[in-house]
Design a protein around this motif. Structure first.
Motif, PDB file in Angstrom:
ATOM      1  N   CYS A 201       0.810  -1.223   0.000  1.00 34.91           N
ATOM      2  CA  CYS A 201       0.000   0.000   0.000  1.00 34.91           C
ATOM      3  C   CYS A 201       0.845   1.277   0.000  1.00 34.91           C
ATOM      4  CB  CYS A 201      -0.922   0.020   1.210  1.00 34.91           C
ATOM      5  SG  CYS A 201      -2.258  -1.189   1.149  1.00 34.91           S
ATOM      6  N   ALA A 202       0.356   2.255  -0.751  1.00 31.80           N
ATOM      7  CA  ALA A 202       1.004   3.567  -0.784  1.00 31.80           C
ATOM      8  C   ALA A 202       0.553   4.456   0.367  1.00 31.80           C
ATOM      9  CB  ALA A 202       0.726   4.249  -2.121  1.00 31.80           C
ATOM     10  N   GLY A 203      -0.400   3.987   1.151  1.00 33.57           N
ATOM     11  CA  GLY A 203      -0.919   4.783   2.243  1.00 33.57           C
ATOM     12  C   GLY A 203      -0.090   4.757   3.511  1.00 33.57           C
ATOM     13  N   PHE A 204       1.021   4.024   3.516  1.00 36.67           N
ATOM     14  CA  PHE A 204       1.932   3.987   4.658  1.00 36.67           C
ATOM     15  C   PHE A 204       3.277   4.572   4.237  1.00 36.67           C
ATOM     16  CE2 PHE A 204      -0.701   0.071   5.172  1.00 36.67           C
ATOM     17  CZ  PHE A 204      -1.396   0.465   6.300  1.00 36.67           C
ATOM     18  N   ASP A 205       3.915   5.347   5.105  1.00 39.52           N
ATOM     19  CA  ASP A 205       5.222   5.900   4.736  1.00 39.52           C
ATOM     20  C   ASP A 205       6.287   4.810   4.665  1.00 39.52           C
ATOM     21  OD1 ASP A 205       5.573   5.404   7.448  1.00 39.52           O
ATOM     22  OD2 ASP A 205       5.839   7.513   8.005  1.00 39.52           O
ATOM     23  N   TRP A 206       6.019   3.642   5.266  1.00 39.96           N
ATOM     24  CA  TRP A 206       6.961   2.534   5.212  1.00 39.96           C
ATOM     25  C   TRP A 206       6.619   1.529   4.102  1.00 39.96           C
ATOM     26  CZ3 TRP A 206       3.822  -1.568   5.861  1.00 39.96           C
ATOM     27  CH2 TRP A 206       2.702  -1.430   6.692  1.00 39.96           C
TER      28      TRP A 206
ATOM     29  N   ALA B 246      -3.705   2.536  -2.512  1.00 37.36           N
ATOM     30  CA  ALA B 246      -4.694   2.169  -1.493  1.00 37.36           C
ATOM     31  C   ALA B 246      -4.211   2.581  -0.117  1.00 37.36           C
ATOM     32  CB  ALA B 246      -4.948   0.669  -1.524  1.00 37.36           C
ATOM     33  N   LYS B 247      -5.183   2.748   0.781  1.00 38.44           N
ATOM     34  CA  LYS B 247      -4.909   2.957   2.195  1.00 38.44           C
ATOM     35  C   LYS B 247      -5.920   2.140   2.982  1.00 38.44           C
ATOM     36  CE  LYS B 247      -7.707   7.191   2.359  1.00 38.44           C
ATOM     37  NZ  LYS B 247      -7.692   8.629   2.698  1.00 38.44           N
ATOM     38  N   THR B 248      -5.636   1.899   4.241  1.00 38.46           N
ATOM     39  CA  THR B 248      -6.585   1.158   5.074  1.00 38.46           C
ATOM     40  C   THR B 248      -7.692   2.084   5.561  1.00 38.46           C
ATOM     41  OG1 THR B 248      -5.152   1.504   6.994  1.00 38.46           O
ATOM     42  CG2 THR B 248      -4.913  -0.583   5.798  1.00 38.46           C
ATOM     43  N   VAL B 249      -8.866   1.513   5.811  1.00 38.84           N
ATOM     44  CA  VAL B 249     -10.000   2.322   6.247  1.00 38.84           C
ATOM     45  C   VAL B 249      -9.837   2.799   7.687  1.00 38.84           C
ATOM     46  CG1 VAL B 249     -11.551   1.140   4.648  1.00 38.84           C
ATOM     47  CG2 VAL B 249     -11.379   0.351   7.014  1.00 38.84           C
ATOM     48  N   SER B 250      -8.959   2.152   8.438  1.00 39.37           N
ATOM     49  CA  SER B 250      -8.748   2.505   9.837  1.00 39.37           C
ATOM     50  C   SER B 250      -7.337   2.118  10.248  1.00 39.37           C
ATOM     51  CB  SER B 250      -9.764   1.774  10.728  1.00 39.37           C
ATOM     52  OG  SER B 250      -9.449   1.921  12.104  1.00 39.37           O
ATOM     53  N   ASN B 251      -6.786   2.828  11.228  1.00 36.66           N
ATOM     54  CA  ASN B 251      -5.488   2.431  11.766  1.00 36.66           C
ATOM     55  C   ASN B 251      -5.610   1.317  12.796  1.00 36.66           C
ATOM     56  OD1 ASN B 251      -6.580   3.812  13.926  1.00 36.66           O
ATOM     57  ND2 ASN B 251      -4.959   5.345  14.069  1.00 36.66           N
ATOM     58  N   LYS B 252      -6.835   0.907  13.095  1.00 36.63           N
ATOM     59  CA  LYS B 252      -7.058  -0.230  13.995  1.00 36.63           C
ATOM     60  C   LYS B 252      -7.091  -1.513  13.164  1.00 36.63           C
ATOM     61  CE  LYS B 252      -9.426   2.394  17.594  1.00 36.63           C
ATOM     62  NZ  LYS B 252     -10.640   2.507  18.448  1.00 36.63           N
ATOM     63  N   TRP B 253      -5.892  -2.011  12.873  1.00 30.30           N
ATOM     64  CA  TRP B 253      -5.745  -3.138  11.961  1.00 30.30           C
ATOM     65  C   TRP B 253      -6.116  -4.476  12.606  1.00 30.30           C
ATOM     66  CZ3 TRP B 253      -2.505  -6.803  13.898  1.00 30.30           C
ATOM     67  CH2 TRP B 253      -1.609  -6.380  14.890  1.00 30.30           C
ATOM     68  N   LYS B 254      -6.071  -4.558  13.936  1.00 37.99           N
ATOM     69  CA  LYS B 254      -6.298  -5.830  14.623  1.00 37.99           C
ATOM     70  C   LYS B 254      -7.799  -6.105  14.718  1.00 37.99           C
ATOM     71  CE  LYS B 254      -4.842  -8.471  18.677  1.00 37.99           C
ATOM     72  NZ  LYS B 254      -4.134  -8.446  19.973  1.00 37.99           N
ATOM     73  N   ARG B 255      -8.302  -6.890  13.772  1.00 32.10           N
ATOM     74  CA  ARG B 255      -9.728  -7.229  13.719  1.00 32.10           C
ATOM     75  C   ARG B 255     -10.013  -8.616  14.275  1.00 32.10           C
ATOM     76  NH1 ARG B 255     -12.395  -3.528  10.791  1.00 32.10           N
ATOM     77  NH2 ARG B 255     -14.247  -4.846  10.727  1.00 32.10           N
ATOM     78  N   GLY B 256      -8.987  -9.475  14.334  1.00 37.50           N
ATOM     79  CA  GLY B 256      -9.184 -10.841  14.810  1.00 37.50           C
ATOM     80  C   GLY B 256      -9.068 -11.851  13.684  1.00 37.50           C
ATOM     81  N   GLY B 257      -9.322 -13.097  14.038  1.00 35.16           N
ATOM     82  CA  GLY B 257      -9.234 -14.184  13.076  1.00 35.16           C
ATOM     83  C   GLY B 257     -10.517 -14.981  13.032  1.00 35.16           C
ATOM     84  N   ALA B 258     -10.919 -15.408  11.831  1.00 35.53           N
ATOM     85  CA  ALA B 258     -12.157 -16.162  11.663  1.00 35.53           C
ATOM     86  C   ALA B 258     -12.195 -16.741  10.263  1.00 35.53           C
ATOM     87  CB  ALA B 258     -13.375 -15.268  11.888  1.00 35.53           C
ATOM     88  N   THR B 259     -13.109 -17.657  10.053  1.00 35.74           N
ATOM     89  CA  THR B 259     -13.410 -18.121   8.702  1.00 35.74           C
ATOM     90  C   THR B 259     -14.525 -17.238   8.154  1.00 35.74           C
ATOM     91  OG1 THR B 259     -12.781 -20.391   9.210  1.00 35.74           O
ATOM     92  CG2 THR B 259     -14.193 -20.051   7.290  1.00 35.74           C
TER      93      THR B 259
ATOM     94  N   ILE C 121      -9.099  -2.202   2.800  1.00 34.30           N
ATOM     95  CA  ILE C 121      -8.570  -1.051   2.075  1.00 34.30           C
ATOM     96  C   ILE C 121      -9.649  -0.258   1.355  1.00 34.30           C
ATOM     97  CG2 ILE C 121      -6.325  -2.152   1.757  1.00 34.30           C
ATOM     98  CD1 ILE C 121      -7.152  -2.638  -1.201  1.00 34.30           C
ATOM     99  N   LYS C 122      -9.268   0.958   0.998  1.00 31.23           N
ATOM    100  CA  LYS C 122     -10.071   1.811   0.138  1.00 31.23           C
ATOM    101  C   LYS C 122      -9.105   2.600  -0.743  1.00 31.23           C
ATOM    102  CE  LYS C 122     -10.452   5.588   3.539  1.00 31.23           C
ATOM    103  NZ  LYS C 122     -11.414   6.429   4.292  1.00 31.23           N
ATOM    104  N   PRO C 123      -9.596   3.211  -1.824  1.00 32.73           N
ATOM    105  CA  PRO C 123      -8.693   3.949  -2.712  1.00 32.73           C
ATOM    106  C   PRO C 123      -7.976   5.092  -1.998  1.00 32.73           C
ATOM    107  CG  PRO C 123     -10.795   3.543  -3.799  1.00 32.73           C
ATOM    108  CD  PRO C 123     -10.970   3.142  -2.358  1.00 32.73           C
ATOM    109  N   LEU C 124      -6.698   5.250  -2.323  1.00 34.56           N
ATOM    110  CA  LEU C 124      -5.915   6.360  -1.796  1.00 34.56           C
ATOM    111  C   LEU C 124      -6.112   7.612  -2.649  1.00 34.56           C
ATOM    112  CD1 LEU C 124      -3.765   7.464   0.179  1.00 34.56           C
ATOM    113  CD2 LEU C 124      -2.020   6.476  -1.323  1.00 34.56           C
ATOM    114  N   GLY C 125      -6.288   7.408  -3.945  1.00 31.27           N
ATOM    115  CA  GLY C 125      -6.567   8.529  -4.835  1.00 31.27           C
ATOM    116  C   GLY C 125      -5.362   9.293  -5.320  1.00 31.27           C
ATOM    117  N   ARG C 126      -4.193   8.673  -5.288  1.00 27.30           N
ATOM    118  CA  ARG C 126      -3.008   9.349  -5.813  1.00 27.30           C
ATOM    119  C   ARG C 126      -3.055   9.402  -7.328  1.00 27.30           C
ATOM    120  NH1 ARG C 126       2.563   7.486  -2.992  1.00 27.30           N
ATOM    121  NH2 ARG C 126       3.173   7.675  -5.191  1.00 27.30           N
ATOM    122  N   ALA C 127      -2.805  10.580  -7.879  1.00 25.21           N
ATOM    123  CA  ALA C 127      -2.905  10.770  -9.322  1.00 25.21           C
ATOM    124  C   ALA C 127      -1.763  10.103 -10.075  1.00 25.21           C
ATOM    125  CB  ALA C 127      -2.942  12.261  -9.649  1.00 25.21           C
ATOM    126  N   ASP C 128      -0.643   9.849  -9.397  1.00 26.61           N
ATOM    127  CA  ASP C 128       0.514   9.271 -10.072  1.00 26.61           C
ATOM    128  C   ASP C 128       0.516   7.747 -10.062  1.00 26.61           C
ATOM    129  OD1 ASP C 128       0.849   9.300  -7.292  1.00 26.61           O
ATOM    130  OD2 ASP C 128       3.041   9.252  -7.456  1.00 26.61           O
TER     131      ASP C 128
END
Length: 261
Positions: free
Chosen positions: A125-130, A137-150, A180-187
């Motif tokens: 993803c381009a939405g993180f500086d790392w 794309a960027k993530t919809v939230s910085n709370k990435w820990k949603r859990g595990g499931a089928t 994720i959702k679109p980041l919208g970078r033109a490049d």
């Protein structure tokens, strides 16, 4: 009756719908591919083994594990595709360093393929500086820990062109992959959605209601190369043994890819 995961609720394994054996057909007429897979901090040993096993299903495929320092110093042009599997995207980025990130970006830009699974999807993803900055794309939230499931996932019409004509939703293992959702970078070109989540999990204070109908797998181009990211884990989900091989077969093609506008 198909049971849905609602926010904050888990679908127990005994209740999860079972996929038919080999729901996805193996890809046909794949040229021998030379594939690199990252093996170092930020990637779990079990995941690397599972993804490597799936990649080696392709006739003539050669899979080479690369340590962190090799990502930044090795000539990646000898490979057709590089894979970053599950674990921690930020830890992968830190381990390979800026030299490694630059080398991977150049590899894809010059025509290489990139497959990112879970952590590897975050890394793209381009939405993180790392991040690698190869997916708009960027993530919809910085709370990435949603859990595990089928969970339940379903291909789009675009996704059927890559993975095959599987119309109905199917079960897949999920563990904290990116929403994720679109980041919208033109490049950068916009991504196309290959598959959607049809159920969700939202534990640990993560936002509710954002996962259903959000992208579970996407594809795009970066320069002359191709990129696929998959948030959940097909590589160790029964019935989905050919999802990774089909992704790799598509990445190994050389035709131009139409991206979203």
């Amino acid at each position: 009756m198909m049971l849905l995961i609602t926010a904050g609720a888990r679908l127990r394994a005994a209740e999860a719908p079972v996929n038919p054996p080999h729901l996805f057909a193996a890809p046909a007429q794949v040229r021998p591919l030379n594939i690199a897979i990252y093996d170092g901090p930020g990637s779990g040993e079990k995941g690397i083994k599972s993804v490597t096993k799936r990649a080696e299903q392709l006739p003539g495929a050669k899979v080479t594990a690369l340590e962190p320092e090799e990502i930044g110093t090795r000539d990646l042009s000898q490979f057709d595709i590089i894979i970053f599997s599950g674990g921690s995207g930020s830890a992968q980025a830190k381990a390979i360093g800026e030299a490694g990130r630059k080398n991977v970006r150049q590899f894809v830009e010059h025509g290489g393929g990139y497959l990112g699974i879970c952590a590897g999807a975050y890394l793209a993803c381009a939405g993180f500086d790392w991040g690698l900055g190869i997916l708009n794309a960027k993530t919809v939230s910085n709370k990435w820990k949603r859990g595990g499931a089928t969970l339940q996932m379903q291909l789009t019409d675009d996704g059927k062109e890559i993975f095959g004509d599987v119309a109905r939703p199917f079960s897949i293992r999920y563990h904290n992959g990116p929403i994720i959702k679109p980041l919208g970078r033109a490049d950068l070109p916009a991504y196309r959605v290959a598959a959607l989540f049809r159920t969700e999990i939202a534990d640990f204070g993560s936002p509710k209601g954002v996962m259903v109908n959000s992208p579970a797998a996407v594809y795009t181009t970066f320069g002359q190369g191709r990129v696929i990211t998959i948030s959940p884990h097909s590589e160790d989900t029964p019935g989905l043994e050919n999802v990774v091989p089909r992704a790799l077969a598509w990445l190994g093609e050389k035709e131009t890819v139409a991206t979203a506008k």
